[in-house]
Design a protein around this motif. Structure first.
Motif, PDB file in Angstrom:
ATOM      1  N   ARG A  73       0.577  -1.367   0.221  1.00  0.00           N
ATOM      2  CA  ARG A  73      -0.073  -0.105  -0.050  1.00  0.00           C
ATOM      3  C   ARG A  73       0.826   1.301   0.022  1.00  0.00           C
ATOM      4  O   ARG A  73       0.447   2.380  -0.588  1.00  0.00           O
ATOM      5  CB  ARG A  73      -1.059  -0.078   1.253  1.00  0.00           C
ATOM      6  CG  ARG A  73      -2.080  -1.064   1.317  1.00  0.00           C
ATOM      7  CD  ARG A  73      -2.895  -0.702   0.166  1.00  0.00           C
ATOM      8  NE  ARG A  73      -4.029  -1.890  -0.033  1.00  0.00           N
ATOM      9  CZ  ARG A  73      -5.359  -1.884   0.610  1.00  0.00           C
ATOM     10  NH1 ARG A  73      -5.579  -0.771   1.263  1.00  0.00           N
ATOM     11  NH2 ARG A  73      -6.066  -2.717   0.338  1.00  0.00           N
ATOM     12  N   ARG A  74       2.057   1.191   0.446  1.00  0.00           N
ATOM     13  CA  ARG A  74       3.079   2.315   0.696  1.00  0.00           C
ATOM     14  C   ARG A  74       3.888   2.219  -0.643  1.00  0.00           C
ATOM     15  O   ARG A  74       4.721   3.194  -0.907  1.00  0.00           O
ATOM     16  CB  ARG A  74       4.118   2.268   1.747  1.00  0.00           C
ATOM     17  CG  ARG A  74       3.194   2.312   3.102  1.00  0.00           C
ATOM     18  CD  ARG A  74       4.300   2.446   4.262  1.00  0.00           C
ATOM     19  NE  ARG A  74       4.715   3.745   4.285  1.00  0.00           N
ATOM     20  CZ  ARG A  74       5.653   4.327   4.965  1.00  0.00           C
ATOM     21  NH1 ARG A  74       6.069   3.380   6.152  1.00  0.00           N
ATOM     22  NH2 ARG A  74       5.853   5.569   5.105  1.00  0.00           N
ATOM     23  N   GLY A  75       3.596   1.490  -1.441  1.00  0.00           N
ATOM     24  CA  GLY A  75       4.161   1.382  -2.923  1.00  0.00           C
ATOM     25  C   GLY A  75       5.901   0.837  -2.659  1.00  0.00           C
ATOM     26  O   GLY A  75       6.763   1.176  -3.762  1.00  0.00           O
ATOM     27  N   ASP A  76       6.171   0.263  -1.537  1.00  0.00           N
ATOM     28  CA  ASP A  76       7.435  -0.182  -1.255  1.00  0.00           C
ATOM     29  C   ASP A  76       7.528  -1.802  -1.738  1.00  0.00           C
ATOM     30  O   ASP A  76       7.406  -2.613  -0.908  1.00  0.00           O
ATOM     31  CB  ASP A  76       7.886  -0.143   0.307  1.00  0.00           C
ATOM     32  CG  ASP A  76       9.464  -0.356   0.397  1.00  0.00           C
ATOM     33  OD1 ASP A  76       9.920  -0.698  -0.257  1.00  0.00           O
ATOM     34  OD2 ASP A  76       9.567  -0.157   1.699  1.00  0.00           O
ATOM     35  N   ALA A  77       7.859  -2.075  -3.166  1.00  0.00           N
ATOM     36  CA  ALA A  77       7.863  -3.339  -3.577  1.00  0.00           C
ATOM     37  C   ALA A  77       9.029  -4.287  -2.829  1.00  0.00           C
ATOM     38  O   ALA A  77       9.029  -5.492  -2.479  1.00  0.00           O
ATOM     39  CB  ALA A  77       8.135  -3.419  -5.046  1.00  0.00           C
ATOM     40  N   ASP A  78       9.899  -3.668  -2.532  1.00  0.00           N
ATOM     41  CA  ASP A  78      11.251  -4.382  -2.191  1.00  0.00           C
ATOM     42  C   ASP A  78      10.975  -4.923  -0.713  1.00  0.00           C
ATOM     43  O   ASP A  78      11.097  -6.115  -0.373  1.00  0.00           O
ATOM     44  CB  ASP A  78      12.632  -3.662  -2.067  1.00  0.00           C
ATOM     45  CG  ASP A  78      13.224  -3.421  -3.432  1.00  0.00           C
ATOM     46  OD1 ASP A  78      12.740  -3.965  -4.585  1.00  0.00           O
ATOM     47  OD2 ASP A  78      13.830  -2.642  -3.589  1.00  0.00           O
TER      48      ASP A  78
END
Length: 406
Positions: A258-263
């Motif tokens: 949801r925060r866009g932090d794929a890693d």
């Protein structure tokens, strides 16, 4: 902003944006989302994803439910949930006082009903949960305030599970005030239940609530704290600890998405997979594993692997991973329902409209109340209607059933 039960998520976002006197460019910048995507969502040409809705809600300082249209009050009345929900709210008024007028059955009878509530939670049977929970809460609060020792602790542990089951109903119906109240009651009983894994469960549920508020960084901090509670048990390879940590890692993965932090999302998923591999089986909770063990295992990780890619916008990859999900025949209806709902979203985003509608029917078959009230279902159905040159009767019927915009 008054809720329009007919309007879609994009329409609500546009209305609130105008109310805040923001242009589409300004809102896209403020929410750190794609301008072109925002335009398509507002026009109804693209369904609003969870991350987009969370980003917009956070940017505008409002709950996610402002845009999802929850709590769907008309449907509550139609499904006769209003009365039981009012009873549930009333039962939560007392959590720390003995009352002479409360009649209490034997703990074996109460325990049997608690197990029925837990089964109803796994089946996403909201009506059954809210019909049973109020009287159980009254009884268990009475026991928790009059008994001592193990009997008192047992009553509080049972209360945690009843509160948690009611929480699932409140969260999925979009009743944010009731979610907060139930978390508070859980916290009180967790402190008196003498079980660290129930404490970790409370943190897990508290982090879950941040999806609605958009305070995702708070949710991640809560998960980090909860992991310290179970770390000794994880090192000792205790089943309750492995299951608790596995669920916490999966929740952390979704928060990162949801925060866009794929890693970070994929890293947390990898940690959960290692824990599932260490278990080597599906843990269903209860039975030989103990009454307070969270369910966890390889299937749950596989479902989340697909969900992570979907939330990150990699819909083709999500569908590839969805094909690898092979749940046991008796797998939990609530998780299966959620899986089919997510799969339908990914199928719609890749133009597989017939497959998306088929997945929604599968979700309805295994967990009908979840399929009716989950906001993603209405968003997906509205997207299917918009994409169809001529909506088939089956789609129109499904839209009518779940209250989606036509």
């Amino acid at each position: 902003m008054p809720q329009n039960p007919v309007a879609g998520t994009g329409t609500r976002i546009a209305a609130y944006r105008r109310l805040c006197r923001l242009t589409q460019t300004q809102l896209a910048t403020k929410a750190n989302i794609s301008y072109s995507l925002l335009v398509k969502v507002e026009q109804g040409r693209r369904p609003a994803s969870g991350p987009l809705v969370a980003a917009v809600a956070r940017a505008l300082g409002v709950p996610v439910t402002t845009f999802t249209g929850q709590p769907y009050a008309t449907d509550h009345a139609h499904d006769r949930l209003d009365g039981p929900l009012a009873d549930l709210r009333a039962s939560l008024d007392n959590w720390d006082l003995p009352l002479d007028e409360v009649a209490v059955r034997g703990m074996s009878e109460i325990g049997a009903d608690v197990r029925l509530v837990l089964e109803a939670r796994r089946a996403s049977n909201y009506a059954k949960i809210v019909s049973m929970a109020p009287s159980l809460i009254d009884e268990l609060v009475q026991v928790s305030q009059t008994a001592t020792g193990e009997a008192e602790e047992r009553a509080n542990r049972m209360l945690v599970h009843v509160y948690r089951s009611a929480y699932d109903v409140a969260y999925n119906l979009g009743l944010s005030d009731l979610v907060s109240l139930l978390l508070s009651r859980m916290d009180y009983s967790v402190g008196r239940g003498n079980d660290p894994y129930l404490m970790a469960l409370h943190h897990y549920m508290r982090a879950y609530a941040t999806f609605s508020t958009g305070r995702l960084e708070v949710g991640q901090a809560i998960i980090s704290r909860a992991l310290t509670i179970v770390e000794d048990g994880v090192r000792a390879a205790e089943v309750p600890a492995l299951c608790s940590a596995g669920n916490l890692r999966l929740r952390a993965a979704m928060l990162a998405c949801r925060r866009g932090d794929a890693d970070t999302a994929r890293g947390e998923l990898s940690e959960a997979r290692q824990l599932a591999n260490q278990l080597g089986r599906e843990v269903t909770g209860g039975g030989n594993d103990g009454p307070h063990v969270q369910s966890f295992g390889p299937t749950n990780v596989a479902i989340h692997a697909s969900a992570v890619e979907m939330e990150l916008g990699n819909h083709g990859r999500a569908l590839q991973l969805a094909k690898e999900v092979r749940p046991p025949a008796d797998y939990f209806p609530d998780r299966l329902g959620h899986f089919w709902i997510d799969t339908a979203r990914a199928q719609l985003s890749t133009g597989k409209t017939d497959a998306a509608l088929s997945s929604l029917f599968k979700a309805r078959a295994v967990a009908p109340q979840q399929a009716k009230y989950h906001p993603s279902v209405r968003e997906t159905v509205s997207g299917l209607v918009h994409a169809a040159r001529r909506a088939p009767d089956t789609l129109i019927g499904y839209a009518s059933w779940c209250g989606a915009e036509l």
